[in-house]
Design a protein around this motif. Structure first.
Motif, mmCIF file in Angstrom:
data_model
loop_
_atom_site.group_PDB
_atom_site.id
_atom_site.type_symbol
_atom_site.label_atom_id
_atom_site.label_comp_id
_atom_site.label_asym_id
_atom_site.label_seq_id
_atom_site.Cartn_x
_atom_site.Cartn_y
_atom_site.Cartn_z
ATOM 1 N N ALA A 4 -3.567 -12.469 -15.164
ATOM 2 C CA ALA A 4 -4.512 -11.469 -15.734
ATOM 3 C C ALA A 4 -5.063 -10.599 -14.604
ATOM 4 O O ALA A 4 -4.918 -10.919 -13.430
ATOM 5 N N PRO A 5 -5.710 -9.412 -14.917
ATOM 6 C CA PRO A 5 -6.352 -8.551 -13.893
ATOM 7 C C PRO A 5 -7.335 -9.343 -13.053
ATOM 8 O O PRO A 5 -8.049 -10.193 -13.572
ATOM 9 N N VAL A 6 -7.344 -9.038 -11.735
ATOM 10 C CA VAL A 6 -8.193 -9.784 -10.811
ATOM 11 C C VAL A 6 -9.644 -9.416 -11.013
ATOM 12 O O VAL A 6 -9.983 -8.236 -11.109
ATOM 13 N N LYS A 7 -10.506 -10.361 -11.094
ATOM 14 C CA LYS A 7 -11.958 -10.140 -11.175
ATOM 15 C C LYS A 7 -12.581 -10.588 -9.863
ATOM 16 O O LYS A 7 -12.254 -11.658 -9.358
ATOM 17 N N TYR A 8 -13.517 -9.677 -9.304
ATOM 18 C CA TYR A 8 -14.131 -9.963 -8.011
ATOM 19 C C TYR A 8 -15.431 -10.700 -8.190
ATOM 20 O O TYR A 8 -16.164 -10.479 -9.162
ATOM 21 N N SER A 9 -15.755 -11.482 -7.209
ATOM 22 C CA SER A 9 -17.021 -12.198 -7.208
ATOM 23 C C SER A 9 -18.160 -11.264 -6.826
ATOM 24 O O SER A 9 -17.935 -10.155 -6.344
ATOM 25 N N SER A 10 -19.408 -11.696 -7.016
ATOM 26 C CA SER A 10 -20.586 -10.875 -6.678
ATOM 27 C C SER A 10 -20.642 -10.590 -5.179
ATOM 28 O O SER A 10 -21.042 -9.519 -4.746
ATOM 29 N N GLU A 11 -20.207 -11.538 -4.362
ATOM 30 C CA GLU A 11 -20.212 -11.304 -2.923
ATOM 31 C C GLU A 11 -19.231 -10.205 -2.549
ATOM 32 O O GLU A 11 -19.506 -9.359 -1.693
ATOM 33 N N GLN A 12 -18.041 -10.240 -3.221
ATOM 34 C CA GLN A 12 -17.043 -9.206 -2.948
ATOM 35 C C GLN A 12 -17.544 -7.832 -3.391
ATOM 36 O O GLN A 12 -17.335 -6.828 -2.711
#
Length: 251
Positions: free
Chosen positions: A54-62
């Motif tokens: 699936a599409p990559v989801k970034y973390s809050s830090e990223q």
């Protein structure tokens, strides 16, 4: 003896199954590798044939890191714009300063030129005045006068007028008659001046030191010369009494 399940025929069957099993394990292994490359919080779906991500989801830090990068880029652009504006303003200021300096220099140059022109005009006017004065004096000197008391007085008056020495015909005539009776060679050998060795001489009875001090340029240095004697005496009287017209006795 019963047949051993691991007989040759079974071995072939097992070998085939084993191969399928090995292939399955290999497939699962590949899926495991793909799954391990996906972030822990990402969702995955698999099928029997393929494994898709699936599409990559970034973390809050990223996301924070990316926001910080964008902010830095914007700040850098703002600094560049500010530097460009300051450079433009400095360039405009330098140009305005140079323009003002050039205008001041031009104004100063124009003032000098005007002063020089005015001075040249003044010199020219003064030279013209002197030339006119000389011409007038020359004309008066070369004017024809009678060789008598009337002519001497008239010639003296023309020279006095050219030199700015005051006096009138009547004032000169009156004092000449009193001092010498109109004799240009008259000499006083009895007064205090004679006793002191400097007797009065000529039409207006001038002593030699006074004649020398008040001699009028352009006239003779001979104290007995009628015109030289009259003009020197009139020059002395103007200096001491304001005019020969103000003299009514010995002076």
């Amino acid at each position: 003896m019963p047949k051993n399940p691991f007989t040759r025929g079974h071995r072939r069957e097992l070998s085939k199954r084993h191969k399928i099993a090995v292939a399955g394990v290999a497939t699962l292994g590949a899926a495991a590798v793909v799954f391990s490359a996906v972030p822990g919080n990402a969702e995955t779906t698999t099928s029997e044939a393929t494994v898709s991500s699936a599409p990559v989801k970034y973390s809050s830090e990223q996301l924070k890191s990316r926001q910080a990068d964008v902010s830095e880029q914007l700040a850098a652009k703002a600094l560049q714009s500010k530097a460009a504006a300051e450079a433009k303003a400095a360039k405009a200021h330098a140009a305005a300063k140079a323009k003002a300096k050039a205008a001041a220099a031009a104004k100063k140059k124009a003032a000098h030129a005007a002063a020089a022109k005015k001075a040249a005009q003044a010199r020219k006017a003064k030279a013209a005045s002197r030339a006119a004065h000389r011409a007038k004096l020359k004309a008066s000197v070369h004017k024809s006068y009678a060789n008598n008391l009337d002519g001497w007085i008239k010639e003296s008056l023309d020279i006095m007028k050219a030199k700015g020495i005051p006096g009138s015909y009547n004032g000169l005539h009156r004092n000449i008659i009193r001092e010498s009776s109109g004799n240009p060679n008259a000499i006083n050998n009895w007064d205090i001046n004679a006793i002191n060795g400097i007797p009065s001489k000529g039409l207006l009875q001038v002593i030699p030191p006074t004649f020398k001090a008040y001699h009028v340029p352009g006239t003779s240095w001979n104290i007995y010369d009628p015109v030289a004697n009259i003009t020197a005496a009139a020059n002395y009287a103007a200096d001491r009494y304001g005019s020969m017209d103000n003299v009514n006795s010995a002076y």
